[in-house]
Design a protein around this motif. Structure first.
Motif, PDB file in Angstrom:
ATOM      1  N   VAL A   1       5.328 -11.648  -1.075  1.00  0.00           N
ATOM      2  CA  VAL A   1       5.481 -10.653  -2.183  1.00  0.00           C
ATOM      3  C   VAL A   1       4.500  -9.581  -1.966  1.00  0.00           C
ATOM      4  N   ALA A   2       5.294  -8.389  -1.880  1.00  0.00           N
ATOM      5  CA  ALA A   2       4.402  -7.061  -1.725  1.00  0.00           C
ATOM      6  C   ALA A   2       3.944  -6.352  -3.089  1.00  0.00           C
ATOM      7  N   VAL A   3       2.872  -6.223  -3.314  1.00  0.00           N
ATOM      8  CA  VAL A   3       2.404  -5.489  -4.610  1.00  0.00           C
ATOM      9  C   VAL A   3       1.935  -4.095  -4.044  1.00  0.00           C
ATOM     10  N   VAL A   4       2.695  -3.067  -4.518  1.00  0.00           N
ATOM     11  CA  VAL A   4       2.451  -1.772  -3.901  1.00  0.00           C
ATOM     12  C   VAL A   4       1.614  -0.911  -5.061  1.00  0.00           C
ATOM     13  N   PRO A   5       0.449  -0.451  -5.011  1.00  0.00           N
ATOM     14  CA  PRO A   5      -0.388   0.014  -5.773  1.00  0.00           C
ATOM     15  C   PRO A   5       0.182   1.149  -6.561  1.00  0.00           C
ATOM     16  N   SER A   6       0.860   2.030  -6.057  1.00  0.00           N
ATOM     17  CA  SER A   6       1.338   3.281  -6.886  1.00  0.00           C
ATOM     18  C   SER A   6       2.768   3.517  -6.236  1.00  0.00           C
ATOM     19  N   GLN A   7       3.260   4.613  -6.815  1.00  0.00           N
ATOM     20  CA  GLN A   7       4.438   5.167  -6.600  1.00  0.00           C
ATOM     21  C   GLN A   7       4.378   6.008  -5.155  1.00  0.00           C
ATOM     22  N   ASP A   8       3.180   6.802  -5.079  1.00  0.00           N
ATOM     23  CA  ASP A   8       3.229   7.411  -3.951  1.00  0.00           C
ATOM     24  C   ASP A   8       2.362   6.696  -2.708  1.00  0.00           C
ATOM     25  N   TYR A   9       2.159   5.562  -2.832  1.00  0.00           N
ATOM     26  CA  TYR A   9       1.357   4.726  -1.792  1.00  0.00           C
ATOM     27  C   TYR A   9       1.767   4.962  -0.424  1.00  0.00           C
ATOM     28  N   ARG A  10       3.221   4.807  -0.267  1.00  0.00           N
ATOM     29  CA  ARG A  10       3.674   4.467   1.033  1.00  0.00           C
ATOM     30  C   ARG A  10       3.451   6.166   1.711  1.00  0.00           C
ATOM     31  N   GLN A  11       4.022   7.185   0.992  1.00  0.00           N
ATOM     32  CA  GLN A  11       4.044   8.399   1.451  1.00  0.00           C
ATOM     33  C   GLN A  11       2.628   9.213   1.762  1.00  0.00           C
ATOM     34  N   ASN A  12       1.550   8.450   0.744  1.00  0.00           N
ATOM     35  CA  ASN A  12       0.294   9.262   0.656  1.00  0.00           C
ATOM     36  C   ASN A  12      -0.778   8.417   1.273  1.00  0.00           C
ATOM     37  N   LYS A  13      -0.697   7.441   1.452  1.00  0.00           N
ATOM     38  CA  LYS A  13      -1.882   6.294   1.836  1.00  0.00           C
ATOM     39  C   LYS A  13      -1.511   5.568   3.222  1.00  0.00           C
ATOM     40  N   VAL A  14      -0.422   5.155   3.651  1.00  0.00           N
ATOM     41  CA  VAL A  14      -0.049   4.340   4.697  1.00  0.00           C
ATOM     42  C   VAL A  14      -0.204   5.631   5.874  1.00  0.00           C
ATOM     43  N   LYS A  15      -1.058   5.084   6.690  1.00  0.00           N
ATOM     44  CA  LYS A  15      -1.329   6.038   7.896  1.00  0.00           C
ATOM     45  C   LYS A  15      -0.049   5.810   8.962  1.00  0.00           C
ATOM     46  N   PRO A  16       0.126   6.926   9.861  1.00  0.00           N
ATOM     47  CA  PRO A  16       1.296   6.919  10.960  1.00  0.00           C
ATOM     48  C   PRO A  16       0.940   5.629  11.645  1.00  0.00           C
ATOM     49  N   ASP A  17      -0.169   5.204  12.098  1.00  0.00           N
ATOM     50  CA  ASP A  17      -0.371   4.080  12.873  1.00  0.00           C
ATOM     51  C   ASP A  17      -0.187   2.528  12.167  1.00  0.00           C
ATOM     52  N   HIS A  18       0.130   2.631  10.857  1.00  0.00           N
ATOM     53  CA  HIS A  18       0.295   1.417  10.041  1.00  0.00           C
ATOM     54  C   HIS A  18       1.866   1.479   9.562  1.00  0.00           C
ATOM     55  N   ALA A  19       2.291   2.422   9.385  1.00  0.00           N
ATOM     56  CA  ALA A  19       3.574   2.787   8.831  1.00  0.00           C
ATOM     57  C   ALA A  19       4.922   1.872   9.284  1.00  0.00           C
ATOM     58  N   ALA A  20       5.060   1.554  10.452  1.00  0.00           N
ATOM     59  CA  ALA A  20       6.084   0.625  11.048  1.00  0.00           C
ATOM     60  C   ALA A  20       5.698  -0.775  10.605  1.00  0.00           C
ATOM     61  N   THR A  21       4.540  -1.149  10.499  1.00  0.00           N
ATOM     62  CA  THR A  21       4.237  -2.351  10.089  1.00  0.00           C
ATOM     63  C   THR A  21       4.445  -2.785   8.582  1.00  0.00           C
ATOM     64  N   PHE A  22       3.861  -1.682   7.772  1.00  0.00           N
ATOM     65  CA  PHE A  22       4.100  -1.563   6.442  1.00  0.00           C
ATOM     66  C   PHE A  22       5.451  -1.719   5.995  1.00  0.00           C
ATOM     67  N   ASP A  23       6.488  -1.006   6.601  1.00  0.00           N
ATOM     68  CA  ASP A  23       7.766  -0.903   6.545  1.00  0.00           C
ATOM     69  C   ASP A  23       8.421  -2.257   6.670  1.00  0.00           C
ATOM     70  N   ARG A  24       8.161  -2.892   7.925  1.00  0.00           N
ATOM     71  CA  ARG A  24       8.569  -4.067   8.473  1.00  0.00           C
ATOM     72  C   ARG A  24       8.405  -5.160   7.360  1.00  0.00           C
ATOM     73  N   LEU A  25       7.259  -5.016   7.005  1.00  0.00           N
ATOM     74  CA  LEU A  25       6.586  -6.297   6.193  1.00  0.00           C
ATOM     75  C   LEU A  25       7.380  -5.970   4.796  1.00  0.00           C
ATOM     76  N   THR A  26       7.344  -4.749   4.004  1.00  0.00           N
ATOM     77  CA  THR A  26       8.060  -4.768   2.838  1.00  0.00           C
ATOM     78  C   THR A  26       9.580  -5.231   2.888  1.00  0.00           C
ATOM     79  N   GLU A  27      10.042  -4.798   3.914  1.00  0.00           N
ATOM     80  CA  GLU A  27      11.615  -5.268   4.078  1.00  0.00           C
ATOM     81  C   GLU A  27      11.798  -6.609   4.455  1.00  0.00           C
ATOM     82  N   ALA A  28      10.758  -7.074   4.804  1.00  0.00           N
ATOM     83  CA  ALA A  28      10.731  -8.802   4.997  1.00  0.00           C
ATOM     84  C   ALA A  28      10.633  -9.504   3.825  1.00  0.00           C
ATOM     85  N   ALA A  29       9.733  -8.791   2.948  1.00  0.00           N
ATOM     86  CA  ALA A  29       9.368  -9.418   1.590  1.00  0.00           C
ATOM     87  C   ALA A  29      10.404  -9.910   0.443  1.00  0.00           C
TER      88      ALA A  29
END
Length: 162
Positions: free
Chosen positions: A62-90
């Motif tokens: 279960v992924a809990v995302v802190p805010s509506q802008d979290y992905r676009q404003n806080k997830v850095k480019p070096d972590h974006a692919a991991t973040f996206d893969r894990l939220t898709e797997a959630a």
């Protein structure tokens, strides 16, 4: 079913990543046969390593995302692919109502993690809270005050970047 939330340091050294990954797998494997559910906000470092361990053990994420802008404003480019893969797997992605990722959103996300949890795994070096709020130590203290069992994971030779 056991629901385990995570809190942990984002700034692990490169050498610490495999140590923490192995320690998380070890800490979680006894729960895998009990319909393990892991709750994380998939931040870089400990949160993502935990999410990967949950999925590797066949658990539900279960992924809990802190805010509506979290992905676009806080997830850095070096972590974006991991973040996206894990939220898709959630199995479930919960986006909190906060418009902007800020300290208040992080504190709310930590509270949401604890609200859902039977246990907390803390990838934590034991340092006291900084006073800013919303950090790993704050979440550990909040869990303990709420009577939620806390399993601290900090393997020998683990370190944070300076």
């Amino acid at each position: 079913m056991t629901i385990i939330a995570v809190t942990g340091h984002m700034d692990l050294t490169e050498d610490s990543v495999p140590l923490v990954r192995a320690a998380l797998l070890e800490a979680l494997k006894s729960y895998a046969a009990d319909d393990l559910t892991g709750v994380s906000y998939i931040a870089k470092g400990s949160d993502s390593l935990f999410a990967e361990a949950v999925l590797e053990l066949g658990g539900r994420l279960v992924a809990v995302v802190p805010s509506q802008d979290y992905r676009q404003n806080k997830v850095k480019p070096d972590h974006a692919a991991t973040f996206d893969r894990l939220t898709e797997a959630a199995a479930d992605v919960v986006v909190l109502d906060h418009e902007t990722a800020n300290r208040q959103a992080y504190e709310a996300a930590n509270s949401e993690l604890l609200r859902r949890a039977d246990r907390l795994v803390a990838v934590w070096n034991g340092e006291l809270p900084t006073g800013k709020g919303g950090g790993t130590a704050d979440t550990v203290l909040e869990a303990r005050e709420a009577g939620i069992p806390v399993d601290v994971v900090w393997p020998d030779r683990a370190a944070r970047r300076s």
